[in-house]
Scaffold this motif. Sequence first.
Motif, PDB file in Angstrom:
ATOM      1  N   ARG A 140       0.847  -1.207   0.000  1.00 50.06           N
ATOM      2  CA  ARG A 140       0.000   0.000   0.000  1.00 50.06           C
ATOM      3  C   ARG A 140       0.879   1.252   0.000  1.00 50.06           C
ATOM      4  NH1 ARG A 140      -3.134   3.346   3.944  1.00 50.06           N
ATOM      5  NH2 ARG A 140      -1.922   2.428   5.604  1.00 50.06           N
ATOM      6  N   GLN A 141       1.959   1.158   0.796  1.00 46.35           N
ATOM      7  CA  GLN A 141       2.876   2.294   0.842  1.00 46.35           C
ATOM      8  C   GLN A 141       3.586   2.485  -0.505  1.00 46.35           C
ATOM      9  OE1 GLN A 141       6.277   2.132   3.698  1.00 46.35           O
ATOM     10  NE2 GLN A 141       5.179   3.764   4.735  1.00 46.35           N
ATOM     11  N   GLU A 142       3.903   1.375  -1.150  1.00 43.76           N
ATOM     12  CA  GLU A 142       4.641   1.456  -2.414  1.00 43.76           C
ATOM     13  C   GLU A 142       3.752   1.935  -3.566  1.00 43.76           C
ATOM     14  OE1 GLU A 142       7.812   1.065  -2.960  1.00 43.76           O
ATOM     15  OE2 GLU A 142       8.454   0.282  -1.013  1.00 43.76           O
ATOM     16  N   TYR A 143       2.536   1.374  -3.641  1.00 45.09           N
ATOM     17  CA  TYR A 143       1.671   1.656  -4.788  1.00 45.09           C
ATOM     18  C   TYR A 143       0.672   2.790  -4.535  1.00 45.09           C
ATOM     19  CZ  TYR A 143       3.079  -2.765  -7.073  1.00 45.09           C
ATOM     20  OH  TYR A 143       3.763  -3.773  -7.688  1.00 45.09           O
ATOM     21  N   GLY A 144       0.361   2.995  -3.270  1.00 43.88           N
ATOM     22  CA  GLY A 144      -0.690   3.958  -2.954  1.00 43.88           C
ATOM     23  C   GLY A 144      -2.074   3.478  -3.355  1.00 43.88           C
ATOM     24  N   ALA A 145      -2.216   2.161  -3.522  1.00 45.18           N
ATOM     25  CA  ALA A 145      -3.522   1.606  -3.915  1.00 45.18           C
ATOM     26  C   ALA A 145      -4.392   1.404  -2.683  1.00 45.18           C
ATOM     27  CB  ALA A 145      -3.320   0.271  -4.626  1.00 45.18           C
ATOM     28  N   PRO A 146      -5.726   1.442  -2.867  1.00 41.27           N
ATOM     29  CA  PRO A 146      -6.602   1.164  -1.723  1.00 41.27           C
ATOM     30  C   PRO A 146      -6.507  -0.305  -1.304  1.00 41.27           C
ATOM     31  CG  PRO A 146      -7.891   1.383  -3.742  1.00 41.27           C
ATOM     32  CD  PRO A 146      -6.471   1.743  -4.094  1.00 41.27           C
ATOM     33  N   VAL A 147      -6.822  -0.554  -0.046  1.00 44.91           N
ATOM     34  CA  VAL A 147      -6.786  -1.916   0.481  1.00 44.91           C
ATOM     35  C   VAL A 147      -8.183  -2.290   0.977  1.00 44.91           C
ATOM     36  CG1 VAL A 147      -5.735  -3.489   2.161  1.00 44.91           C
ATOM     37  CG2 VAL A 147      -4.433  -1.529   1.324  1.00 44.91           C
ATOM     38  N   ALA A 148      -8.620  -3.494   0.632  1.00 50.78           N
ATOM     39  CA  ALA A 148      -9.813  -4.070   1.273  1.00 50.78           C
ATOM     40  C   ALA A 148      -9.318  -5.204   2.154  1.00 50.78           C
ATOM     41  CB  ALA A 148     -10.787  -4.596   0.229  1.00 50.78           C
ATOM     42  N   MET A 149      -9.591  -5.081   3.444  1.00 44.61           N
ATOM     43  CA  MET A 149      -9.065  -6.054   4.410  1.00 44.61           C
ATOM     44  C   MET A 149     -10.141  -7.073   4.761  1.00 44.61           C
ATOM     45  SD  MET A 149      -7.171  -7.405   6.766  1.00 44.61           S
ATOM     46  CE  MET A 149      -6.377  -7.320   8.356  1.00 44.61           C
ATOM     47  N   LEU A 150      -9.785  -8.342   4.655  1.00 42.77           N
ATOM     48  CA  LEU A 150     -10.671  -9.409   5.122  1.00 42.77           C
ATOM     49  C   LEU A 150      -9.906 -10.203   6.177  1.00 42.77           C
ATOM     50  CD1 LEU A 150     -13.303 -11.110   4.842  1.00 42.77           C
ATOM     51  CD2 LEU A 150     -12.019 -12.571   3.265  1.00 42.77           C
ATOM     52  N   HIS A 151     -10.286 -10.024   7.416  1.00 46.96           N
ATOM     53  CA  HIS A 151      -9.632 -10.763   8.501  1.00 46.96           C
ATOM     54  C   HIS A 151     -10.325 -12.112   8.656  1.00 46.96           C
ATOM     55  CE1 HIS A 151      -8.989 -11.317  13.092  1.00 46.96           C
ATOM     56  NE2 HIS A 151      -8.138 -12.040  12.398  1.00 46.96           N
ATOM     57  N   VAL A 152      -9.574 -13.154   8.419  1.00 50.05           N
ATOM     58  CA  VAL A 152     -10.119 -14.509   8.525  1.00 50.05           C
ATOM     59  C   VAL A 152      -9.662 -15.107   9.857  1.00 50.05           C
ATOM     60  CG1 VAL A 152     -10.093 -16.819   7.500  1.00 50.05           C
ATOM     61  CG2 VAL A 152     -10.161 -14.789   6.033  1.00 50.05           C
ATOM     62  N   PRO A 153     -10.576 -15.398  10.755  1.00 48.05           N
ATOM     63  CA  PRO A 153     -10.155 -15.914  12.060  1.00 48.05           C
ATOM     64  C   PRO A 153      -9.483 -17.280  11.942  1.00 48.05           C
ATOM     65  CG  PRO A 153     -12.506 -15.376  12.059  1.00 48.05           C
ATOM     66  CD  PRO A 153     -12.029 -15.267  10.651  1.00 48.05           C
ATOM     67  N   TYR A 154      -8.585 -17.519  12.851  1.00 50.95           N
ATOM     68  CA  TYR A 154      -7.817 -18.771  12.897  1.00 50.95           C
ATOM     69  C   TYR A 154      -8.633 -19.834  13.616  1.00 50.95           C
ATOM     70  CZ  TYR A 154      -3.753 -21.746  14.054  1.00 50.95           C
ATOM     71  OH  TYR A 154      -2.857 -22.772  14.188  1.00 50.95           O
ATOM     72  N   GLN A 155      -8.466 -21.079  13.172  1.00 50.87           N
ATOM     73  CA  GLN A 155      -9.180 -22.170  13.847  1.00 50.87           C
ATOM     74  C   GLN A 155      -8.397 -22.603  15.096  1.00 50.87           C
ATOM     75  OE1 GLN A 155     -11.013 -25.464  11.927  1.00 50.87           O
ATOM     76  NE2 GLN A 155     -10.960 -24.521   9.918  1.00 50.87           N
ATOM     77  N   GLY A 156      -8.337 -21.723  16.077  1.00 55.06           N
ATOM     78  CA  GLY A 156      -7.550 -22.014  17.286  1.00 55.06           C
ATOM     79  C   GLY A 156      -8.005 -23.263  18.004  1.00 55.06           C
ATOM     80  N   ASP A 157      -9.315 -23.506  18.001  1.00 55.25           N
ATOM     81  CA  ASP A 157      -9.829 -24.710  18.651  1.00 55.25           C
ATOM     82  C   ASP A 157     -10.168 -25.797  17.634  1.00 55.25           C
ATOM     83  OD1 ASP A 157      -9.587 -23.925  21.286  1.00 55.25           O
ATOM     84  OD2 ASP A 157     -11.488 -22.849  21.274  1.00 55.25           O
ATOM     85  N   GLY A 158      -9.697 -25.610  16.423  1.00 55.28           N
ATOM     86  CA  GLY A 158      -9.873 -26.646  15.405  1.00 55.28           C
ATOM     87  C   GLY A 158     -11.273 -26.738  14.849  1.00 55.28           C
ATOM     88  N   GLU A 159     -12.022 -25.658  14.956  1.00 54.06           N
ATOM     89  CA  GLU A 159     -13.374 -25.692  14.404  1.00 54.06           C
ATOM     90  C   GLU A 159     -13.780 -24.298  13.929  1.00 54.06           C
ATOM     91  OE1 GLU A 159     -15.999 -26.804  17.553  1.00 54.06           O
ATOM     92  OE2 GLU A 159     -15.622 -24.966  18.676  1.00 54.06           O
ATOM     93  N   ILE A 160     -14.784 -24.286  13.084  1.00 54.58           N
ATOM     94  CA  ILE A 160     -15.343 -23.014  12.614  1.00 54.58           C
ATOM     95  C   ILE A 160     -16.639 -22.781  13.370  1.00 54.58           C
ATOM     96  CG2 ILE A 160     -16.324 -21.807  10.628  1.00 54.58           C
ATOM     97  CD1 ILE A 160     -14.462 -23.532   8.840  1.00 54.58           C
ATOM     98  N   THR A 161     -16.692 -21.712  14.133  1.00 51.48           N
ATOM     99  CA  THR A 161     -17.907 -21.429  14.893  1.00 51.48           C
ATOM    100  C   THR A 161     -18.806 -20.491  14.078  1.00 51.48           C
ATOM    101  OG1 THR A 161     -16.985 -19.469  15.944  1.00 51.48           O
ATOM    102  CG2 THR A 161     -16.610 -21.581  17.060  1.00 51.48           C
ATOM    103  N   ALA A 162     -20.050 -20.390  14.526  1.00 54.16           N
ATOM    104  CA  ALA A 162     -20.992 -19.494  13.842  1.00 54.16           C
ATOM    105  C   ALA A 162     -20.498 -18.046  13.924  1.00 54.16           C
ATOM    106  CB  ALA A 162     -22.376 -19.628  14.481  1.00 54.16           C
ATOM    107  N   ALA A 163     -19.906 -17.675  15.066  1.00 54.71           N
ATOM    108  CA  ALA A 163     -19.415 -16.296  15.221  1.00 54.71           C
ATOM    109  C   ALA A 163     -18.292 -16.005  14.233  1.00 54.71           C
ATOM    110  CB  ALA A 163     -18.936 -16.075  16.655  1.00 54.71           C
ATOM    111  N   MET A 164     -17.440 -16.986  14.012  1.00 53.37           N
ATOM    112  CA  MET A 164     -16.338 -16.802  13.052  1.00 53.37           C
ATOM    113  C   MET A 164     -16.900 -16.631  11.640  1.00 53.37           C
ATOM    114  SD  MET A 164     -13.915 -19.769  14.703  1.00 53.37           S
ATOM    115  CE  MET A 164     -12.675 -19.912  13.423  1.00 53.37           C
ATOM    116  N   ARG A 165     -17.866 -17.497  11.300  1.00 60.22           N
ATOM    117  CA  ARG A 165     -18.436 -17.420   9.945  1.00 60.22           C
ATOM    118  C   ARG A 165     -19.148 -16.075   9.745  1.00 60.22           C
ATOM    119  NH1 ARG A 165     -21.267 -21.741  10.186  1.00 60.22           N
ATOM    120  NH2 ARG A 165     -19.667 -23.095   9.316  1.00 60.22           N
ATOM    121  N   ASP A 166     -19.941 -15.673  10.736  1.00 59.29           N
ATOM    122  CA  ASP A 166     -20.662 -14.402  10.628  1.00 59.29           C
ATOM    123  C   ASP A 166     -19.681 -13.232  10.443  1.00 59.29           C
ATOM    124  OD1 ASP A 166     -22.974 -15.772  10.997  1.00 59.29           O
ATOM    125  OD2 ASP A 166     -23.281 -15.171  13.087  1.00 59.29           O
TER     126      ASP A 166
END
Lengths: 431, 388
Positions: A140-166
């Motif tokens: 972003r610093q190099e190009y000055g392009a906009p960023v769209a951030m998608l934070h994908v939660p980690y499966q810390g407990d080895g499962e995908i919860t409804a809160a993570m999916r939402d």
Amino acid sequence: MTTPAEAVPEVRKDGSQHKQKQMIADHFSRLARAPRTGDKCVYTFVPGNLTELLLSFDLLPVLPEINALQSGMRGKSREYISLAEKQGHSEDVCTYVKCDLGMMKSGNVGPTGEKIPDPDLLLLSYTGCFTFMKWFEILRQEYGAPVAMLHVPYQGDGEITAAMRDYVVEQLRRNVIPALERVSGKSYDEDRLSELLARSARAEDDLVWVLESAKNRPSPIDAYFGGVYYIGPIFTAFRGTDEAIDYYRELRAEVEQRLADGRGPLAPDGEIEERFRLVVEGPPNWTSFREFWRMFADEGAVVVASSYTKVGGVYDTGFRHDPARPLESLADYCMGCYTNLNLPRRVELLSRYVVDYGADGLLVNSVKSCNSFSAGQLMILREVENRTGAPGGFIESDLVDPRYFAASNIKNRLESYLQMIDQKRQAGGTA
Amino acid sequence: MTGELELVVAEAEELFRDLRLGAVRRWKEETGGLAVGYMPIYVPLELFHAQGVMPVGIFGGGDQLEIIRGDAYYQSYICHIPRSTIELGLNGAFDCLDGMVFPAICDVVRNLSGMWKLQFPDRLVRYLDVPQNFDPEVGGRFYRAELESLAAELAARGAASYDASRLRESIAVYNELRGRVRDLYDLRRREPWKVPTHELYVLLRASVVQPVEASIRLLDRYREAALAADERRPMDQARVLVTGSFCEQPPLGLIRTLERSGCYVVDDDFVQIHRWMECDLPTGGDPLASLVDAFLADSVASPVRYIGEETKGRALLERVERSGAEGVLFCAPSFCDPALLDQPMIVAAVEAAGIPWTAFKYAENNGQFQVIREQAGTFSDSIKLWSD
């Protein structure tokens, strides 16, 4: 000048390899033409890529990791990394990042010799790798392009919860899709996305069939060195396309024929006569890819399953993109990528591979660049050994930094490991 | 050093050096409560406290621990803190901990959470995923679900159930602690000769391995004694801001070395947890919402947080301004992805602002500082000789 006697022997390739090479070359050419055609380019990452969503807006994906590995294979990465280090990037950090930066500073010329256009958007799908976040902050610093951030939660407990999916779905709705609408000038079309996802699932079925063909003896494929070619289309710009469906149908037919003929996989120097069946954890080295593969092929070592071929999606545990729930399905895809699984899940998956594929053992190729893969691999190795009884082996290299590819060291370790397997066999051990 | 100052610092240093967590063991014997360790950088301490759990900061083994088994878990190119943490887990130092929480710092600490699950299957092991989306309706909702799930997990392990009024009280207690730490940082900024960083550092390290109430008392005693220490006179040292040491901590000897080489450290990111929130949290209303909102809106600009549309380095330049630092020392652990990937971007901002800087790396168990002493000394001299 090369005389006929010194000529490099012809590399043997399957038809599918030629086809996927052409598909990827065509994609780079389309990227190169983008400034003239008006196509918009979105830089993003392989794990957690949202290719169908991008294609539904007619946006072209650019994957800096792929550019970096291509630079590694073309012998360009040394100078690119050196350039980035001269500009202050630490020798301790990921060489994909430095290779990408060096390539950018050198004109951003891709593998087809054409310039890759600057990003119209940086889609930061922050999936399974901390470095991704820093990488796109730097870009972003190099190009000055906009960023769209998608934070994908980690499966810390080895499962995908409804809160993570939402959480992921809400980010897609509120952040990512509006950003894609802005850059493309088009409205979100969920029906179109669903059509693309339905095509993805068809290609995924054939990919899984191909990967699982390695359960046969001899295995008709090498699921690591050969596997990186097989995953190319589906991990990059083609998931959701008819081209991907065609490619995987052809690949499957090719492997079916190989299986019917009782033939082993085709390595660059010819067909491998299977003596050892290995599961490999970790990415390959790209700077000496062919030499690395040859070390295995010369010993008759065939990789029957690998974790690297799951880095852009784990499909062999049943996941398929689902056109009936498009955004939820993309969320599950992102969260299910291999490096987003916690270590107990990685151990379970690798142990299952060793057992289901009848492997002689698990070999870890630990790459210096990638802590996401590498931190914990020594424990993974011991756990898989304990659970399966199959011996583990360990080699070290790097993704694209040739300074960390010590051929004789790797060859010695690999040969010792295979000798150990052989001795265990002769002694009637599990291997 | 006056008697009381000497006593307080010695007390803090003893706590800091006690890798077997004696204060935690004593607290557990007295109260029967649970103790849960946490890795740097940020966890919601108030929530643990409200449920009667003692949160215990696990910041590695420093330079006091011989790594025997920990190195067998990590390749040479991975930082030091996970190997000393594993070592302490295996050698029984953490037997008093009923669980461990691993916040989202980097891939190494993330994966350590899985290793802990495999190594200690009977204990509570929790990866705390904090949001990188700071929209209250999106990241905020996710983080609240994380906190509710953490609270339920603690309760399932025998802690008190979540209770909003108790959480409000705990927020008030931690506001007091944060206030004390802020005061000391302010005092050091104004009169760095009164609050040497090697003392402040051991106080901070002590504050994460004993009950919060005891930490508040210790900090109060120190502040009073430091203010009264008239024999501490200013010296002609360069005022520097140290950055990059937020996770694996520098050995105490390194901090002393910086000071001996002619630097007053006037701001840093050591033991950042009590300064993670830049303001006090509200003590009324929905306390979980207070934790969530504070995390989203008031957290410091750390390399482990995504910096959206802001200019990289702006927050550091503001800290330079506020602290009156004359230069920046980039002091990061070897192989620390967050610090080292961030550094070139921050350096660019610092250079553009015309602020002198230098950079070096360390590991928590370094014992030789001559090279750093020369580098920091030269840096300090150059500031004193040639800066405006």
